[in-house]
Scaffold this active site. Structure first.
Site, PDB file in Angstrom:
ATOM      1  N   TYR A 169       0.858  -1.187   0.000  1.00  0.00           N
ATOM      2  CA  TYR A 169       0.000   0.000   0.000  1.00  0.00           C
ATOM      3  C   TYR A 169       0.891   1.233   0.000  1.00  0.00           C
ATOM      4  O   TYR A 169       1.878   1.288   0.737  1.00  0.00           O
ATOM      5  CB  TYR A 169      -0.887   0.005   1.256  1.00  0.00           C
ATOM      6  CG  TYR A 169      -1.764   1.233   1.392  1.00  0.00           C
ATOM      7  CD1 TYR A 169      -2.879   1.410   0.578  1.00  0.00           C
ATOM      8  CD2 TYR A 169      -1.490   2.208   2.348  1.00  0.00           C
ATOM      9  CE1 TYR A 169      -3.694   2.532   0.706  1.00  0.00           C
ATOM     10  CE2 TYR A 169      -2.302   3.325   2.488  1.00  0.00           C
ATOM     11  CZ  TYR A 169      -3.403   3.482   1.662  1.00  0.00           C
ATOM     12  OH  TYR A 169      -4.202   4.588   1.807  1.00  0.00           O
ATOM     13  N   ASP A 264       9.337   3.022  -0.170  1.00  0.00           N
ATOM     14  CA  ASP A 264       8.277   3.734   0.550  1.00  0.00           C
ATOM     15  C   ASP A 264       8.375   3.348   2.025  1.00  0.00           C
ATOM     16  O   ASP A 264       7.942   2.278   2.435  1.00  0.00           O
ATOM     17  CB  ASP A 264       6.914   3.368  -0.031  1.00  0.00           C
ATOM     18  CG  ASP A 264       5.761   4.040   0.713  1.00  0.00           C
ATOM     19  OD1 ASP A 264       6.037   4.829   1.652  1.00  0.00           O
ATOM     20  OD2 ASP A 264       4.597   3.784   0.364  1.00  0.00           O
ATOM     21  N   LYS A 292       3.985   9.234   8.788  1.00  0.00           N
ATOM     22  CA  LYS A 292       3.688   8.671  10.111  1.00  0.00           C
ATOM     23  C   LYS A 292       4.625   9.176  11.209  1.00  0.00           C
ATOM     24  O   LYS A 292       4.430  10.288  11.701  1.00  0.00           O
ATOM     25  CB  LYS A 292       3.638   7.143  10.012  1.00  0.00           C
ATOM     26  CG  LYS A 292       2.514   6.706   9.051  1.00  0.00           C
ATOM     27  CD  LYS A 292       2.147   5.248   9.095  1.00  0.00           C
ATOM     28  CE  LYS A 292       0.866   5.010   8.318  1.00  0.00           C
ATOM     29  NZ  LYS A 292       1.003   4.344   7.048  1.00  0.00           N
TER      30      LYS A 292
HETATM   31  C1  PLP Z   1       0.398   4.944   5.689  1.00  0.00           C
HETATM   32  C2  PLP Z   1       1.143   4.704   4.435  1.00  0.00           C
HETATM   33  C3  PLP Z   1       1.008   5.545   3.324  1.00  0.00           C
HETATM   34  C4  PLP Z   1       0.003   6.670   3.277  1.00  0.00           C
HETATM   35  O1  PLP Z   1       0.255   7.644   4.221  1.00  0.00           O
HETATM   36  P1  PLP Z   1      -0.957   8.644   4.649  1.00  0.00           P
HETATM   37  O2  PLP Z   1      -0.314   9.579   5.615  1.00  0.00           O
HETATM   38  O3  PLP Z   1      -2.009   7.771   5.240  1.00  0.00           O
HETATM   39  O4  PLP Z   1      -1.411   9.309   3.409  1.00  0.00           O
HETATM   40  C5  PLP Z   1       1.823   5.321   2.230  1.00  0.00           C
HETATM   41  N1  PLP Z   1       2.715   4.322   2.228  1.00  0.00           N
HETATM   42  C6  PLP Z   1       2.870   3.484   3.257  1.00  0.00           C
HETATM   43  C7  PLP Z   1       3.900   2.414   3.206  1.00  0.00           C
HETATM   44  C8  PLP Z   1       2.080   3.643   4.400  1.00  0.00           C
HETATM   45  O5  PLP Z   1       2.227   2.795   5.426  1.00  0.00           O
END
Ligand code: PLP
Length: 457
Positions: A169, A264, A292
């Protein structure tokens, strides 16, 4: 989060049958009342789909406050929390250092839309302690960071296609809301209505832990792939821990094909260690994204790369990216306070050791009783899987039917004052605020809940 995408369309509100396990359900009247109101304001009553409790029993708990490893809901129930706002709260809830930094910053105003010294300070802290980035840009969410990283990769390489993995994701940007079709190497199929087919056609989706599929993709789309994007450790659809040599393989094949490797690290950054999964695997990404933890609980994202690659970003270069609230001073202060704590010597060693012991002792319990249950963990991330597989490295290996067991466990845990994210596809997080005492309490509740799941006691 992927689970939430599926549930968004198929999910209905589950019945909430009376508990038969001897442990009464916690009072939820106030939360239920708030949820009824919320449903008239927001689709599904929530501002992010997984919060709607569609994959577990009952309706969402409305949280009133948090402190340390605890949260309290509107009915006054107290929980030991392993959701941690989905990852950001590595120091626990309402950490005093973060709170004081935020309130101090707020005395000077909330936002200027002009540069502030706080942006420099947080940037310096990151760049001086992270060997993978020379220049960075702050955004206001992980989604924005990834979306911008993809645009940067395309702008820098002058290529259009990106390759992603099923089960990863990356936020909700159009070109990443794409899932695998059938076949080894496929164009993605959109996983959300509203994403044009033509966008999905620029995204190639392959299985994790599959070299052949990646090699084929690079043959089939020679000189067209701008970037391969993978989560530092895939942790949004179960915890799909990849082998180090697979990540090295991705590094090599990107280098050989003049494509960029985007790691990511929105969930793994500052979580597996200050330098995240890149350091864990000892692999150098071309572009890295964070979110995060970086904002200490306030909305911050970031992408970064070499000075050369970042030179492509406007106003230095032709890749446009902007944000009214980017680098917001209050959010910067929160991030600065949190990351400063993480740099204390022994921080990660202690946290990871604590998590390892927690995971190990739950596993020993389940193994001793022959329960079909595995605790996968890395750093301070853990995932409860109802499986007898030793490893799960791909999304396809997760048995959707096993989620029924998670549902029962989730309810039993709530009734024992343990809060996990409301989906069996989501991971849990241990924070620095979880002490031995609370982890022992949590373990006992988990043991009892497992007994109920497997023996119906
Ligand atoms: C949480 C997450 C996102 C999205 O971040 P948001 O702040 O919710 O937009 C993208 N990539 C990864 C790996 C994530 O865990």
């Amino acid at each position: 989060m992927l689970d939430s995408i599926k549930k968004m369309f198929s999910g209905s509100e589950e019945d909430y049958p009376a508990s038969t396990t001897g442990k009464p359900d916690i009072p939820r009247e106030k939360s239920a009342e708030l949820y009824e109101k919320a449903k008239s304001y927001f689709p599904g009553g929530v501002n992010s789909p997984v919060r709607a409790f569609r994959s577990v029993y009952g309706t969402p708990l409305f949280i009133q406050k948090g402190d340390g490893c605890f949260v309290w809901d509107a009915d006054g129930n107290q929980f030991i929390d392993f959701c941690g706002s989905w990852g950001p709260l590595i120091l626990g809830h309402n950490n005093a250092k973060v709170r004081e930094a935020v309130t101090a910053a707020m005395q000077n105003g909330m936002s200027f839309g002009a540069p502030t010294a706080l942006e420099n300070q947080l940037a310096a802290l990151i760049i001086e302690n992270n060997q993978y980035v020379e220049k960075i840009r702050f955004t206001s969410s992980g989604t924005e960071a990834v979306m911008s990283a993809i645009r940067l990769a395309r702008g820098y390489t002058k290529r259009d296609k990106i390759l992603k993995f099923e089960g990863c994701y990356h936020g909700h940007a159009d070109s990443l809301l794409v899932k695998a079709g059938s076949g080894l190497v496929t164009f993605g199929e959109t996983s959300s209505a509203g994403v044009p087919k033509s966008f999905a056609d620029e995204t190639i989706v392959v299985s994790l832990n599959d070299r052949e599929a990646v090699e084929r993709a690079f043959e089939q789309f020679k000189d067209q792939i701008a970037a391969v994007i993978i989560e530092g450790v895939p942790a949004n659809n179960g915890l799909l821990i990849q082998d180090a040599d697979y990540i090295s393989f991705l590094r090599e094949i990107c280098t050989r094909n003049n494509s960029l490797l985007i790691l990511d690290e929105v969930i793994t950054g500052f979580r597996l260690g200050f330098e995240g999964a890149a350091r864990h695997y000892n692999v150098r990404p071309d572009i890295v994204t964070y979110g995060k933890i970086i904002g200490g609980g306030l909305p911050v994202g970031m992408y970064g790369a070499s000075a050369e690659i970042m030179g492509t970003v406007s106003p230095e270069g032709p890749v446009y990216q902007a944000g009214t609230l980017s680098g917001n001073p209050v959010a910067m202060a929160a991030g600065l306070a949190q990351l400063t704590e993480l740099l204390r010597s022994g921080f990660y060693k202690d946290l990871n050791k604590k998590t390892q012991e927690f995971a190990d002792s739950i596993q020993r319990f389940a193994t001793a009783r022959n329960y079909k249950f595995k605790v996968f963990s890395i750093g301070s991330i853990f995932w409860f899987a109802f499986t007898d597989k030793e490893n799960i490295k791909t999304a396809e290996e997760i048995d959707p039917a096993s989620m029924e067991k998670f549902k029962v466990m989730h309810r039993e845990l709530l009734n024992r004052n343990i809060y996990l994210g409301p989906s069996g596809y989501e991971v849990g997080f241990v924070s620095a605020a979880h002490s031995k005492v609370e982890l022992e309490k949590a373990k006992r509740a988990i043991f009892e809940s497992l007994d109920i799941v497997f023996r119906g006691k």
